[in-house]
Design a protein around this motif. Structure first.
Motif, mmCIF file in Angstrom:
data_model
loop_
_atom_site.group_PDB
_atom_site.id
_atom_site.type_symbol
_atom_site.label_atom_id
_atom_site.label_comp_id
_atom_site.label_asym_id
_atom_site.label_seq_id
_atom_site.Cartn_x
_atom_site.Cartn_y
_atom_site.Cartn_z
ATOM 1 N N MET A 157 -30.682 -49.186 29.333
ATOM 2 C CA MET A 157 -29.836 -49.878 28.365
ATOM 3 C C MET A 157 -29.958 -49.190 27.005
ATOM 4 S SD MET A 157 -29.963 -53.874 27.152
ATOM 5 C CE MET A 157 -29.342 -54.453 28.726
ATOM 6 N N PRO A 158 -28.800 -48.951 26.300
ATOM 7 C CA PRO A 158 -28.858 -48.293 24.994
ATOM 8 C C PRO A 158 -29.643 -49.115 23.980
ATOM 9 C CG PRO A 158 -26.571 -48.615 25.725
ATOM 10 C CD PRO A 158 -27.443 -49.292 26.702
ATOM 11 N N LYS A 159 -30.468 -48.453 23.195
ATOM 12 C CA LYS A 159 -31.245 -49.135 22.174
ATOM 13 C C LYS A 159 -30.487 -49.147 20.848
ATOM 14 C CE LYS A 159 -35.149 -50.561 23.981
ATOM 15 N NZ LYS A 159 -35.617 -51.952 23.856
ATOM 16 N N LYS A 160 -30.576 -50.290 20.158
ATOM 17 C CA LYS A 160 -29.834 -50.457 18.915
ATOM 18 C C LYS A 160 -30.730 -50.202 17.705
ATOM 19 C CE LYS A 160 -26.784 -54.030 20.830
ATOM 20 N NZ LYS A 160 -26.365 -55.444 20.714
ATOM 21 N N HIS A 199 -38.205 -61.718 17.222
ATOM 22 C CA HIS A 199 -37.981 -60.442 16.538
ATOM 23 C C HIS A 199 -39.247 -59.895 15.872
ATOM 24 C CE1 HIS A 199 -33.709 -60.454 17.205
ATOM 25 N NE2 HIS A 199 -33.509 -61.560 16.525
ATOM 26 N N SER A 200 -40.368 -60.589 16.024
ATOM 27 C CA SER A 200 -41.569 -60.236 15.262
ATOM 28 C C SER A 200 -42.143 -58.862 15.612
ATOM 29 C CB SER A 200 -42.645 -61.311 15.462
ATOM 30 O OG SER A 200 -42.969 -61.425 16.841
ATOM 31 N N GLY A 201 -41.890 -58.369 16.831
ATOM 32 C CA GLY A 201 -42.476 -57.081 17.225
ATOM 33 C C GLY A 201 -41.601 -55.881 16.943
ATOM 34 N N ILE A 202 -40.447 -56.093 16.320
ATOM 35 C CA ILE A 202 -39.520 -54.988 16.066
ATOM 36 C C ILE A 202 -40.027 -54.123 14.917
ATOM 37 C CG2 ILE A 202 -37.162 -54.394 15.377
ATOM 38 C CD1 ILE A 202 -36.248 -56.994 16.659
ATOM 39 N N LEU A 217 -29.283 -60.458 13.035
ATOM 40 C CA LEU A 217 -30.520 -60.608 13.802
ATOM 41 C C LEU A 217 -30.377 -61.702 14.854
ATOM 42 C CD1 LEU A 217 -33.257 -60.307 11.040
ATOM 43 C CD2 LEU A 217 -33.003 -58.819 13.014
ATOM 44 N N ARG A 218 -29.785 -62.810 14.454
ATOM 45 C CA ARG A 218 -29.622 -63.941 15.370
ATOM 46 C C ARG A 218 -28.761 -63.567 16.580
ATOM 47 N NH1 ARG A 218 -25.925 -68.358 12.929
ATOM 48 N NH2 ARG A 218 -24.391 -66.820 13.606
ATOM 49 N N ASP A 219 -27.729 -62.774 16.348
ATOM 50 C CA ASP A 219 -26.755 -62.489 17.405
ATOM 51 C C ASP A 219 -27.073 -61.243 18.215
ATOM 52 O OD1 ASP A 219 -25.386 -64.739 16.621
ATOM 53 O OD2 ASP A 219 -24.026 -63.660 15.284
ATOM 54 N N ASN A 220 -28.198 -60.589 17.932
ATOM 55 C CA ASN A 220 -28.602 -59.432 18.727
ATOM 56 C C ASN A 220 -29.916 -59.726 19.433
ATOM 57 O OD1 ASN A 220 -26.927 -56.731 18.326
ATOM 58 N ND2 ASN A 220 -26.867 -57.833 16.384
ATOM 59 N N ASN A 221 -29.966 -59.383 20.703
ATOM 60 C CA ASN A 221 -31.170 -59.612 21.495
ATOM 61 C C ASN A 221 -32.312 -58.734 21.004
ATOM 62 O OD1 ASN A 221 -31.900 -61.352 23.504
ATOM 63 N ND2 ASN A 221 -30.501 -60.441 24.987
ATOM 64 N N SER A 222 -33.483 -59.303 20.822
ATOM 65 C CA SER A 222 -34.618 -58.529 20.318
ATOM 66 C C SER A 222 -34.983 -57.386 21.272
ATOM 67 C CB SER A 222 -35.827 -59.437 20.099
ATOM 68 O OG SER A 222 -36.177 -60.101 21.297
ATOM 69 N N ASP A 223 -34.771 -57.596 22.586
ATOM 70 C CA ASP A 223 -35.102 -56.554 23.565
ATOM 71 C C ASP A 223 -34.212 -55.316 23.419
ATOM 72 O OD1 ASP A 223 -37.055 -58.154 24.601
ATOM 73 O OD2 ASP A 223 -35.814 -58.952 26.217
ATOM 74 N N ASP A 224 -33.052 -55.503 22.811
ATOM 75 C CA ASP A 224 -32.110 -54.390 22.660
ATOM 76 C C ASP A 224 -32.339 -53.596 21.372
ATOM 77 O OD1 ASP A 224 -30.964 -55.335 24.955
ATOM 78 O OD2 ASP A 224 -29.323 -56.391 23.942
ATOM 79 N N ILE A 225 -33.128 -54.166 20.433
ATOM 80 C CA ILE A 225 -33.289 -53.557 19.111
ATOM 81 C C ILE A 225 -34.515 -52.651 19.087
ATOM 82 C CG2 ILE A 225 -33.566 -53.998 16.641
ATOM 83 C CD1 ILE A 225 -32.329 -56.768 17.127
ATOM 84 N N GLU A 226 -34.296 -51.406 18.729
ATOM 85 C CA GLU A 226 -35.385 -50.439 18.643
ATOM 86 C C GLU A 226 -36.006 -50.411 17.256
ATOM 87 O OE1 GLU A 226 -36.024 -45.981 20.310
ATOM 88 O OE2 GLU A 226 -34.258 -46.285 19.073
ATOM 89 N N ASN A 236 -27.557 -45.635 20.419
ATOM 90 C CA ASN A 236 -27.707 -44.185 20.661
ATOM 91 C C ASN A 236 -26.970 -43.357 19.613
ATOM 92 O OD1 ASN A 236 -29.206 -44.829 22.908
ATOM 93 N ND2 ASN A 236 -27.524 -44.565 24.345
ATOM 94 N N GLY A 237 -27.015 -43.817 18.365
ATOM 95 C CA GLY A 237 -26.424 -43.079 17.259
ATOM 96 C C GLY A 237 -24.967 -43.370 16.999
ATOM 97 N N ARG A 238 -24.281 -44.074 17.908
ATOM 98 C CA ARG A 238 -22.853 -44.368 17.730
ATOM 99 C C ARG A 238 -22.682 -45.753 17.118
ATOM 100 N NH1 ARG A 238 -18.905 -43.761 22.364
ATOM 101 N NH2 ARG A 238 -17.467 -43.233 20.687
#
Length: 490
Positions: free
Chosen positions: A1-4, A243-246, A211-220, A22-24
């Protein structure tokens, strides 16, 4: 899955957020510091007029323009639908409403009396007895389980809509969030006491909503370009344990952060009518008053020896890019796509399927119709708020509004980035020439000049108008001494 990667920055009077995968660039939003009537805000208001012929009323909420409400959105006060359609209200009645669509152009905000409070996993409906589950949760057993959990936790008379992020949260988290949103509603009602018109609840600020509308697992990673925003983020993140571990990073460079990371260039491209595809094909996106038209062209794409296969491949690439562009630009309403003609029926059906599949990744609701005999596909997309084009362009005065040109905000943001680049290089004097309109806007922009004085106290920026320049054109030149001529200090 692409990381945000999430980018948060403050530029002039605006908070800017951008999301890349992925930069886009896949998302971008801009919010003015003193922006009013944003989606989700709740106001006390007074009905100014009732228009029976339009089945609507106009409400004074203390904003620049009166808000608009349709008959169906008055149902909490009119349980009987037949009575609601007769609009048994009169001028002077007080009412509590929530913004569902911010002001656009000369239109005031659209509001409703169906109050809702949006969390990460649920939407809380304090005055509507209802349980719903996001259509994006397709597993039948999971839907039934979540519905059962909602029935256990909600009280009589209130409602809950399970959002698509709920399967990633524990039942305990969902129950805690419902309790929090319930307290938020009670505080909102208390805020309304003694207020006739005005704001009684403000929705999350822009970075918090992203932050609320993006899954923490998707955020790099989260990169912040402003210290005030950074401090605010440090206060907010502990309240969002998911989101604490981002990894978070405060940008320490002297340049414009979005320019430095190549995001600004992608934002500018997102307001251009022409979109180049990697395969060589291109899209032309044109806005009209009633709808948006997208034309697909093969461009430089030559494919293989089979013309039908070449056209099909170009159309598939275009369909995926169209889904990204309508989300990025926040295009709403009716969209008509003129794909390149194909003869084979299975290719036509597959193309409609591919477009529909790509649009399903969008949080906004989309509905796609089959391809017509003329090779056109129509779809609708629900839009809330302004699109990038509305925020960063204005109708061109030189061509009588037939085209669009840069807004003051876009010109100043671009000019700021160039000045930061030059001043960060050590220049003590900078001469700026712009068109007369932009020159006036820049001189009036206090925050712009205050920021430059704070970051580069020893430097001076001089500006003057050049009558020959077109709107949006400017030059910035570093000098060794104060420039000669009719320059004004910024």
């Amino acid at each position: 899955m692409p990381k945000k990667t999430l980018y948060f920055d403050k530029i002039l009077n605006y908070t800017v957020t951008a999301v890349t995968e992925n930069g886009r660039l896949t998302g971008c939003d801009i919010e003015k510091k003193d922006a009013s009537a944003k989606e989700g805000n709740i106001y006390r208001g007074v009905i100014k007029s009732v228009i029976d012929g339009m089945q609507a009323a106009f409400i004074d909420c203390g904003l620049e323009r009166n808000c608009y409400i349709a008959a169906d959105d008055l149902c909490p006060y009119c349980p009987d639908k037949s009575k609601a359609k007769r609009l048994n209200f009169k001028a002077g009645d007080e009412i509590t409403v929530q913004v569902v669509k911010p002001p656009v152009g000369k239109k005031g905000a659209k509001v409703t009396t169906h109050l809702s409070f949006v969390g990460k996993s649920i939407i809380y409906l304090p005055e509507t007895d209802f349980i719903g589950v996001s259509r994006k949760i397709s597993d039948g057993e999971l839907r039934a389980s979540l519905t059962m959990e909602a029935k256990k936790t909600k009280k009589r008379g209130e409602g809950v809509v399970i959002r698509s992020a709920a399967p990633f949260c524990t039942y305990g988290y969902i129950a805690d969030e419902l309790d929090y949103l319930r307290r938020l509603y009670q505080r909102t009602i208390k805020n309304a006491e003694g207020i006739k018109t005005g704001l009684i609840y403000s929705d999350y600020n822009l970075p918090q909503r992203v932050l609320r509308d993006n899954n923490s697992d998707d955020i790099e990673k989260i990169i912040v370009g402003d210290e005030e925003l950074w401090n605010n983020l440090q206060e907010v993140l502990p309240l969002m344990p998911e989101h604490s571990g981002i990894c978070t990073e405060l940008y320490a460079g002297g340049l414009d952060m979005l320019e430095e990371y190549g995001v600004a260039k992608q934002i500018y491209s997102a307001i251009s009518p022409r979109v180049e595809l990697e395969e060589g094909a291109n899209l032309v996106i044109e806005r009209t008053e009633a709808l948006t038209v997208i034309d697909v062209n093969t461009g430089k794409y030559i494919g293989d020896d089979n013309l039908e296969q070449t056209v099909y491949a170009a159309n598939l690439a275009a369909a995926r890019e169209i889904a990204r562009q309508v989300k990025l630009r926040n295009i709403g309403g009716i969209v008509v796509v003129d794909f390149i003609d194909m003869k084979e029926e299975n290719h036509r059906k597959a193309l409609a399927y591919e477009l529909n599949k790509a649009l399903q990744k969008d949080a906004a609701q989309c509905k796609v119709l089959p391809m017509s005999d003329f090779g056109l596909i129509e779809f609708t997309r629900r839009r809330t708020g302004k699109g990038l084009g509305d925020m960063l362009t204005i109708p061109c005065s030189r061509c009588g509004g037939k085209g669009y040109t840069c807004s003051d905000e876009l010109i100043l943001i671009t000019l700021r980035a160039e000045l930061l680049r030059i001043l960060n290089g050590g220049a003590l004097h900078v001469a700026v020439q712009t068109d007369a309109e932009t020159c006036g806007a820049a001189l009036l922009c206090r925050e712009f000049s205050d920021e430059l004085r704070e970051k580069f106290p020893a430097a001076s920026v001089y500006i003057r108008a050049d009558e020959k320049m077109k709107r949006g054109d400017f030059t910035c030149k570093p000098l060794k001494a104060r420039p000669n001529g009719d320059y004004k200090i910024l």
